[in-house]
Design an enzyme around this catalytic site. Structure first.
Site, mmCIF file in Angstrom:
data_model
loop_
_atom_site.group_PDB
_atom_site.id
_atom_site.type_symbol
_atom_site.label_atom_id
_atom_site.label_comp_id
_atom_site.label_asym_id
_atom_site.label_seq_id
_atom_site.Cartn_x
_atom_site.Cartn_y
_atom_site.Cartn_z
ATOM 1 N N ASP A 93 0.951 -1.045 -0.075
ATOM 2 C CA ASP A 93 -0.006 0.085 0.104
ATOM 3 C C ASP A 93 0.844 1.272 0.003
ATOM 4 O OD1 ASP A 93 1.158 0.186 2.614
ATOM 5 O OD2 ASP A 93 -0.837 -0.424 3.400
ATOM 6 N N MET A 94 0.450 2.434 0.179
ATOM 7 C CA MET A 94 1.035 3.848 0.174
ATOM 8 C C MET A 94 2.132 3.589 1.392
ATOM 9 S SD MET A 94 -1.950 6.331 -0.702
ATOM 10 C CE MET A 94 -0.546 7.440 -0.814
#
Length: 129
Positions: free
Chosen positions: A15-16
Site C-alpha cells: 500500500d502507500m
C-alpha cells in the site's frame, strides 16, 4: 503435516505505506491452499470438468499481527485442523523467518457448479486421514 509455500512481496502487493495491503494476505493464503490441494493429488480443473464440483471458502477468521514489507521473503504454512465429509478447516500462517505476520483459520467446502453443497472428494478424505 505442514505444507510450506514461499511468497516474495512485490511492489504491487504493498500500500502507500510500503507494507502488504491487508487483502493481499488472502491472495497469499489462497495460492498456498491451491498448492496444497495439488500436493494431495487433486486436479481442481478435472474436478470441475469431470465431476462438476469446486472448492469454495465458507469462512475465514484472520488476524493481522505484524507488517510485511516490499521484497521480503515470506512463507505460508498450512495445516489441516479438521476434516469431515463436508468441511475442511485449515490453519494458515504467513511467516517471516520465525515471526508470524498473519494468521487465518479457513473453512472450505465443495459445491456443484450450480452452487449446491456436496461432500468433499473421497480421495481427499482418504489422503488426509
Amino acid at each position: 503435516m505442514t505444507h510450506r509455500f514461499p511468497i516474495r512481496v512485490y511492489y504491487e502487493d504493498t500500500d502507500m505505506a510500503g507494507i502488504v495491503y491487508h487483502a493481499n494476505y488472502l491472495k497469499f493464503i489462497e495460492r498456498a491452499r491451491s498448492d496444497w490441494v495439488k500436493a494431495q493429488g487433486l486436479d481442481q480443473n478435472a474436478m470441475r470438468e469431470r465431476d462438476g464440483i469446486v472448492f469454495v471458502v465458507r469462512r475465514i477468521e484472520a488476524d493481522y499481527l505484524l507488517p510485511a514489507k516490499y521484497d521480503e521473503a515470506l512463507e505460508v504454512r498450512t495445516t489441516v485442523r479438521s476434516l469431515t465429509g463436508v468441511r475442511l478447516v485449515m490453519g494458515q500462517e504467513v511467516m517471516r523467518d520465525e515471526d508470524c505476520v498473519f494468521r487465518a483459520e479457513v473453512t472450505a467446502v465443495c459445491v456443484t457448479t450450480e452452487g449446491h453443497p456436496v461432500r468433499l472428494p473421497a480421495a481427499l478424505r482418504r489422503h488426509v486421514h
